[in-house]
Design a protein around this motif. Structure first.
Motif, mmCIF file in Angstrom:
data_model
loop_
_atom_site.group_PDB
_atom_site.id
_atom_site.type_symbol
_atom_site.label_atom_id
_atom_site.label_comp_id
_atom_site.label_asym_id
_atom_site.label_seq_id
_atom_site.Cartn_x
_atom_site.Cartn_y
_atom_site.Cartn_z
ATOM 1 N N SER A 29 26.362 -24.717 -45.255
ATOM 2 C CA SER A 29 27.668 -24.101 -45.470
ATOM 3 C C SER A 29 27.578 -22.585 -45.475
ATOM 4 C CB SER A 29 28.281 -24.595 -46.791
ATOM 5 O OG SER A 29 28.642 -25.953 -46.707
ATOM 6 N N ARG A 38 27.352 -26.687 -37.580
ATOM 7 C CA ARG A 38 28.126 -27.751 -38.213
ATOM 8 C C ARG A 38 27.656 -29.132 -37.745
ATOM 9 N NH1 ARG A 38 32.082 -26.798 -41.435
ATOM 10 N NH2 ARG A 38 32.807 -24.663 -41.762
ATOM 11 N N LEU A 57 29.548 -30.292 -45.386
ATOM 12 C CA LEU A 57 29.780 -28.855 -45.368
ATOM 13 C C LEU A 57 31.090 -28.498 -46.052
ATOM 14 C CD1 LEU A 57 27.586 -29.193 -43.159
ATOM 15 C CD2 LEU A 57 28.583 -27.215 -42.024
#
Length: 212
Positions: free
Chosen positions: A126, A192, A202
């Motif tokens: 993240s 991602r 995330l």
């Protein structure tokens, strides 16, 4: 967990987050890694924190800072240009309004006692996504960083490989190196996707902080 950006205009409104970040950096860089860093009581603070950087912070549900990164423009002083120029090898220090520096990236590994390994992966992925999102929002093209070979491997596994300026150098107990990474929608998509592949959940896209 959520990821937020805190610029210098927000500092006075969110002293708990700023202090939490400096305490996290102390635990990671002074206590765990034993780096020779500037400290004040139980906080790690250096001269680059006086340059009004933007901080990317990972915040848990209890409003504790569990991860952080510091962002500075390369048109001013940076750790790469002013503290570790030897890591550039024959290359000049990047100086561009389209390139920024990321430093002091860390995640609170003490969470390993109470949180599954995926929780740590969540914060790492993240934060990386947050740096990319911030860079894209500011029309940046690349980010430079001083890091070590361990984190270089993490970046590679995250789908955002670092391009070295020069071979690693031994600095105290650290095998250090510097390099640059592209800031692009493709890089963000890769991070991602790799986070999801590794089981990370995330955080939503990076946001400005909301008042407590």
């Amino acid at each position: 967990m959520r990821v937020i950006s805190v610029d210098h205009l927000d500092y006075s409104e969110f002293p708990d987050l700023i202090e939490g970040m400096h305490r996290l950096r102390y635990r990671v860089f002074r206590d765990r890694l034993n780096w020779d860093v500037s400290v004040s009581d139980d906080m790690e603070i250096d001269a680059y924190d006086a340059l009004k950087p933007t901080y990317i912070l990972a915040i848990d549900d209890g409003r504790s800072v569990v991860g952080c990164a510091r962002l500075l423009p390369t048109i001013g002083p940076t750790m790469l240009a002013n503290t570790f120029p030897a890591l550039l090898g024959p290359h000049p220090a990047p100086r561009s309004e389209k390139i920024f520096e990321s430093s002091r990236f860390c995640v609170d590994t003490s969470l390993a006692d109470g949180v599954a390994a995926t929780g740590l992966r969540d914060a790492t992925f993240s934060l990386l996504a947050g740096i990319l999102e911030w860079g894209l929002s500011k029309s940046q093209e690349a980010v430079v960083t001083v890091t070590d070979v361990r984190f270089e491997r993490i970046l590679r596994r995250a789908g955002w490989p670092l391009e070295r300026f020069a071979p690693p150098m031994q600095i105290d107990d650290t095998k250090a190196l510097a390099g640059h990474l592209p800031v692009s929608e493709t890089a963000l998509m890769n991070v991602r996707q790799m986070g999801q592949l590794h089981g990370a959940v995330l955080a939503a896209r990076v946001t400005r902080p909301l008042a407590a």
